[in-house]
Scaffold this active site. Structure first.
Site, mmCIF file in Angstrom:
data_model
loop_
_atom_site.group_PDB
_atom_site.id
_atom_site.type_symbol
_atom_site.label_atom_id
_atom_site.label_comp_id
_atom_site.label_asym_id
_atom_site.label_seq_id
_atom_site.Cartn_x
_atom_site.Cartn_y
_atom_site.Cartn_z
ATOM 1 N N LYS A 149 53.571 8.600 16.623
ATOM 2 C CA LYS A 149 52.401 8.660 17.499
ATOM 3 C C LYS A 149 51.359 7.596 17.125
ATOM 4 O O LYS A 149 51.446 6.987 16.055
ATOM 5 C CB LYS A 149 51.808 10.068 17.412
ATOM 6 C CG LYS A 149 52.789 11.156 17.859
ATOM 7 C CD LYS A 149 52.125 12.517 17.874
ATOM 8 C CE LYS A 149 53.090 13.597 18.319
ATOM 9 N NZ LYS A 149 52.432 14.917 18.430
ATOM 10 N N TYR B 22 53.968 15.794 28.604
ATOM 11 C CA TYR B 22 53.362 16.996 28.022
ATOM 12 C C TYR B 22 53.005 18.037 29.083
ATOM 13 O O TYR B 22 52.164 18.891 28.824
ATOM 14 C CB TYR B 22 52.124 16.605 27.206
ATOM 15 C CG TYR B 22 52.487 15.930 25.895
ATOM 16 C CD1 TYR B 22 53.090 16.648 24.864
ATOM 17 C CD2 TYR B 22 52.231 14.583 25.682
ATOM 18 C CE1 TYR B 22 53.442 16.044 23.664
ATOM 19 C CE2 TYR B 22 52.574 13.965 24.483
ATOM 20 C CZ TYR B 22 53.183 14.707 23.482
ATOM 21 O OH TYR B 22 53.526 14.109 22.289
ATOM 22 N N ASN C 189 49.019 14.167 14.748
ATOM 23 C CA ASN C 189 49.962 14.657 13.737
ATOM 24 C C ASN C 189 51.178 13.750 13.529
ATOM 25 O O ASN C 189 52.245 14.208 13.137
ATOM 26 C CB ASN C 189 50.361 16.111 14.024
ATOM 27 C CG ASN C 189 51.091 16.270 15.332
ATOM 28 O OD1 ASN C 189 51.277 15.303 16.058
ATOM 29 N ND2 ASN C 189 51.525 17.483 15.624
ATOM 30 N N HIS D 235 56.414 13.264 16.704
ATOM 31 C CA HIS D 235 56.921 14.301 17.610
ATOM 32 C C HIS D 235 58.395 14.541 17.304
ATOM 33 O O HIS D 235 59.126 13.608 16.979
ATOM 34 C CB HIS D 235 56.790 13.815 19.062
ATOM 35 C CG HIS D 235 57.560 14.650 20.051
ATOM 36 N ND1 HIS D 235 57.054 15.804 20.582
ATOM 37 C CD2 HIS D 235 58.809 14.499 20.567
ATOM 38 C CE1 HIS D 235 57.964 16.332 21.404
ATOM 39 N NE2 HIS D 235 59.033 15.561 21.414
ATOM 40 N N GLU E 50 63.906 14.446 27.030
ATOM 41 C CA GLU E 50 62.907 13.515 26.487
ATOM 42 C C GLU E 50 63.531 12.144 26.200
ATOM 43 O O GLU E 50 62.893 11.114 26.414
ATOM 44 C CB GLU E 50 62.299 14.114 25.211
ATOM 45 C CG GLU E 50 61.459 15.338 25.505
ATOM 46 C CD GLU E 50 61.015 16.112 24.263
ATOM 47 O OE1 GLU E 50 60.344 17.144 24.442
ATOM 48 O OE2 GLU E 50 61.345 15.687 23.129
HETATM 49 P P1 CMP Z 1 53.863 18.129 19.268
HETATM 50 O O1 CMP Z 1 54.359 19.418 18.729
HETATM 51 O O2 CMP Z 1 54.595 16.881 19.006
HETATM 52 O O3 CMP Z 1 53.670 18.281 20.848
HETATM 53 C C1 CMP Z 1 52.577 19.015 21.367
HETATM 54 C C2 CMP Z 1 51.328 18.441 20.756
HETATM 55 O O4 CMP Z 1 50.130 19.035 21.143
HETATM 56 C C3 CMP Z 1 51.360 18.671 19.251
HETATM 57 O O5 CMP Z 1 52.376 17.895 18.688
HETATM 58 C C4 CMP Z 1 49.961 18.267 18.885
HETATM 59 O O6 CMP Z 1 49.814 16.845 18.823
HETATM 60 C C5 CMP Z 1 49.203 18.768 20.101
HETATM 61 N N1 CMP Z 1 48.519 20.010 19.754
HETATM 62 C C6 CMP Z 1 49.069 21.206 19.504
HETATM 63 N N2 CMP Z 1 48.113 22.119 19.219
HETATM 64 C C7 CMP Z 1 46.941 21.466 19.295
HETATM 65 C C8 CMP Z 1 45.594 21.852 19.118
HETATM 66 N N3 CMP Z 1 45.270 23.112 18.815
HETATM 67 N N4 CMP Z 1 44.635 20.923 19.272
HETATM 68 C C9 CMP Z 1 44.966 19.646 19.599
HETATM 69 N N5 CMP Z 1 46.241 19.217 19.787
HETATM 70 C C10 CMP Z 1 47.195 20.116 19.629
#
Ligand code: CMP
Length: 139
Positions: A11, A51, A114, A117, A128
């Site tokens: 990311k 998303y 984070n 993915h 995907e």
């Molecule tokens: P990922 O699991 O790759 O895909 C969904 C994404 O939503 C997740 O990573 C985070 O980047 C984002 N995400 C999930 N929960 C939260 C949250 N509480 N606040 C902001 N972003 C979130």
């Protein structure tokens, strides 16, 4: 156990922070074979579509803005048990809860930013992967 595939994106925060080489190395060292890889940037339309399962969540607009804020690396990875082994390698969504030795523990900034993915099922890995790559781009 037969090999199967998962899909990943490094990311914008991972690239901004200079972690792309180290993360790709962790992925290779963990036994994943790279079948496709692309340095790209999501458009707002692509990020909203990718998303869309989170469209009703309060963080959706923030997530789309973040995922379009800079380039990403998209990749298809192959290994036995690819989906679950890759999710184990990346760790929990929230780096504060991620185990030692995981990519998110080492490199994620926060639950939103984070670093990486990983697909959550074989079916989503296929969807995907196809979202980002044509048949000719997968080796
Ligand atoms: P990922 O699991 O790759 O895909 C969904 C994404 O939503 C997740 O990573 C985070 O980047 C984002 N995400 C999930 N929960 C939260 C949250 N509480 N606040 C902001 N972003 C979130």
């Amino acid at each position: 156990m037969a090999k199967n595939r998962t899909f990943t994106m490094l990311k914008p925060d991972a690239l901004e922070n200079g972690h792309m080489g180290k993360i790709i190395d962790m992925i290779i060292q963990a036994g994943f074979e790279i079948k496709a890889m692309k340095f790209t940037r999501l458009s707002t339309e692509q990020a909203r579509k990718f998303y869309e399962v989170h469209a009703e969540r309060p963080f959706y607009n923030e997530l789309v803005a973040y995922m379009t804020s800079g380039p990403i690396i998209a990749a298809i990875l192959e290994k036995e048990n690819a989906v679950s082994d890759f999710r184990a390698l990346i760790g929990s969504t929230d780096p504060a809860e991620a185990a030692e030795g995981t990519i998110r523990k080492a490199y994620a900034e926060s639950k939103g930013r984070n670093a990486v993915h990983g697909s959550d099922s074989d079916e989503n890995a296929e969807i995907e992967g196809r979202f980002h790559f044509s048949v000719e781009e997968i080796f």
